[in-house]
Design a protein around this motif. Sequence first.
Motif, short mmCIF file in Angstrom:
data_model
loop_
_atom_site.label_atom_id
_atom_site.label_comp_id
_atom_site.label_asym_id
_atom_site.label_seq_id
_atom_site.Cartn_x
_atom_site.Cartn_y
_atom_site.Cartn_z
N SER A 100 0.81 -1.22 0.00
CA SER A 100 0.00 0.00 0.00
C SER A 100 0.84 1.27 0.00
O SER A 100 0.34 2.36 -0.31
CB SER A 100 -0.93 0.00 1.22
N LYS A 101 2.13 1.17 0.33
CA LYS A 101 2.97 2.36 0.46
C LYS A 101 3.97 2.50 -0.69
O LYS A 101 4.79 3.42 -0.69
CB LYS A 101 3.73 2.32 1.79
N ILE A 102 3.91 1.60 -1.65
CA ILE A 102 4.90 1.57 -2.71
C ILE A 102 4.89 2.84 -3.56
O ILE A 102 5.93 3.42 -3.87
CB ILE A 102 4.71 0.34 -3.61
N SER A 103 3.71 3.30 -3.94
CA SER A 103 3.62 4.48 -4.80
C SER A 103 4.22 5.71 -4.11
O SER A 103 4.86 6.54 -4.76
CB SER A 103 2.17 4.75 -5.18
N GLU A 104 4.03 5.81 -2.82
CA GLU A 104 4.58 6.94 -2.05
C GLU A 104 6.11 6.89 -2.05
O GLU A 104 6.78 7.91 -2.24
CB GLU A 104 4.07 6.87 -0.61
N VAL A 105 6.67 5.71 -1.86
CA VAL A 105 8.12 5.55 -1.86
C VAL A 105 8.69 5.87 -3.24
O VAL A 105 9.69 6.59 -3.37
CB VAL A 105 8.51 4.11 -1.45
N THR A 106 8.02 5.37 -4.29
CA THR A 106 8.51 5.58 -5.65
C THR A 106 8.50 7.04 -6.05
O THR A 106 9.48 7.55 -6.61
CB THR A 106 7.64 4.78 -6.65
N SER A 107 7.42 7.74 -5.78
CA SER A 107 7.33 9.16 -6.15
C SER A 107 8.36 9.99 -5.41
O SER A 107 8.95 10.92 -5.96
CB SER A 107 5.93 9.69 -5.89
N GLY A 108 8.62 9.64 -4.15
CA GLY A 108 9.60 10.39 -3.36
C GLY A 108 10.99 10.28 -3.92
O GLY A 108 11.70 11.28 -4.08
N ILE A 109 11.40 9.08 -4.28
CA ILE A 109 12.75 8.89 -4.80
C ILE A 109 12.86 9.47 -6.21
O ILE A 109 13.88 10.05 -6.57
CB ILE A 109 13.14 7.40 -4.77
N ARG A 110 11.83 9.33 -7.02
CA ARG A 110 11.89 9.83 -8.39
C ARG A 110 12.07 11.35 -8.41
O ARG A 110 12.95 11.87 -9.13
CB ARG A 110 10.61 9.45 -9.14
N ASN A 111 11.28 12.06 -7.65
CA ASN A 111 11.38 13.53 -7.62
C ASN A 111 12.74 13.98 -7.09
O ASN A 111 13.32 14.95 -7.58
CB ASN A 111 10.25 14.12 -6.77
N SER A 112 13.23 13.28 -6.09
CA SER A 112 14.54 13.63 -5.53
C SER A 112 15.67 13.42 -6.53
O SER A 112 16.59 14.24 -6.64
CB SER A 112 14.81 12.79 -4.27
N LEU A 113 15.58 12.35 -7.29
CA LEU A 113 16.62 12.06 -8.28
C LEU A 113 16.58 13.05 -9.43
O LEU A 113 17.63 13.45 -9.95
CB LEU A 113 16.45 10.63 -8.80
N ILE A 114 15.40 13.46 -9.84
CA ILE A 114 15.28 14.48 -10.89
C ILE A 114 15.95 15.77 -10.43
O ILE A 114 16.70 16.41 -11.18
CB ILE A 114 13.80 14.73 -11.24
N PHE A 115 15.70 16.14 -9.20
CA PHE A 115 16.31 17.36 -8.64
C PHE A 115 17.84 17.24 -8.64
O PHE A 115 18.55 18.17 -9.05
CB PHE A 115 15.80 17.60 -7.22
N LEU A 116 18.34 16.09 -8.22
CA LEU A 116 19.79 15.90 -8.17
C LEU A 116 20.42 15.90 -9.56
O LEU A 116 21.49 16.46 -9.77
CB LEU A 116 20.13 14.59 -7.45
N LYS A 117 19.75 15.25 -10.50
CA LYS A 117 20.26 15.22 -11.88
C LYS A 117 20.38 16.63 -12.44
O LYS A 117 21.36 16.99 -13.08
CB LYS A 117 19.34 14.37 -12.76
N GLU A 118 19.37 17.44 -12.19
CA GLU A 118 19.40 18.83 -12.65
C GLU A 118 20.50 19.62 -11.94
O GLU A 118 21.18 20.45 -12.56
CB GLU A 118 18.04 19.48 -12.43
N LYS A 119 20.68 19.35 -10.68
CA LYS A 119 21.70 20.04 -9.91
C LYS A 119 23.10 19.70 -10.43
O LYS A 119 23.95 20.58 -10.62
CB LYS A 119 21.59 19.64 -8.42
#
Length: 391
Positions: free
Chosen positions: A366-385
């Motif tokens: 039940s918590k998988i989507s929350e974990v996935t969205s959190g890591i995806r957004n963070s990685l996008i931010f880091l890639k841009e940085k």
Amino acid sequence: MELSIVKREELERFSKQRGDKGPNFRSMLAIYDFFDLPFSNDIITFLARAELERKKNSFESITVVFISHSEDPSPPRHNYVDSENYKTYLHNLGFESTRLFPNVGSVLFFSNRNEWISFFTNNKSFYSVYPPDYNIDWPNETQITHRLSIHCHRPFQENASKDGSDLSVTPPRDAVEYARHWINKNIFPKIPVTITMRKWKVFSDHRLSNPQEWQDLLNLFKDLPVKFIVLKDFHHVMENNPFSGSNSIIWDYPVLNLSLRAALYQESSLNLAVNQGAFACAVYNRNANYIIFNILHKGRGGSEESLKRLLGLSRNDQFIGSNYFQRLVWEPINSDLIIRETIDCLYELCCSNQIIPDCYKQKHASKISEVTSGIRNSLIFLKEKISSKTN
């Protein structure tokens, strides 16, 4: 229950065991003789090659034999192994390695060479011997000139299937269950990523992990939903955590238990390391994601000539059968390279819906989507940085 019934059931059970088919040339006898072969993770390479030979000849199983004479247990060039500690290496590297290959049947160990010679002389006709040119009178592998030593990877690289079907390391079920339990208990809801350290200087300083380079990675990831599982060098396992910050955790048990190490590599989302033997249980496992750094270096085994001769790898090659998330990085190692490759691989795992470990899917669906969205957004931010910093 009457005694006669007990006897009858036991006799039936024993008769059934006796009726089971014996070797009869349907079993390989794979011989690893420590007279000239190392106490190292090269044993996994040896077993992977033996399994390749088993499949080629349609043998039913492999009987593995280790020979280590108790008074003189290892080659002189490996004097860190002696009569007092050799069984520690034998159990963790030898016996544990055999648990990673499902088609290994019996495992034999001889601590006396004359006992082994007697067994081999009387029983070799029941088996297909591997390597076929094993010399009971002079088992000196590294001085053979017509082929590469039986513990080297190159013949596997040259003969294994490109589709990964010959990557046969399979951690035992109990080790997988324990690794999943530990990850769920200690890492969830963060993404598990291992870092395997090398600190042992016996063969070359150029092969060692630089703690600061890895600390830089941890510092950059401090606000991301990632937790790094640090595996220390076996020879330095009693030392403290080399890293600061709350996003790493030490787990020593896999360092002392090869089956659990293999299970942890398989169950983690990604595994990071410099080129080293302990990673063999990931390299020969088609289900373990990894990035290996520091392939080329100035130390022993790190030249292009050595890598070609021993591993069958030319610059920018990958291990045979490896997939998109099993990578060798050939560029000179530094913090920026580690950071870039780790971010890119995690992001690609995320985009392909493979970043969430199976043990989370089973226990925290039940918590998988929350974990996935959190890591995806963070990685996008880091890639841009990282991209803006480079430009």
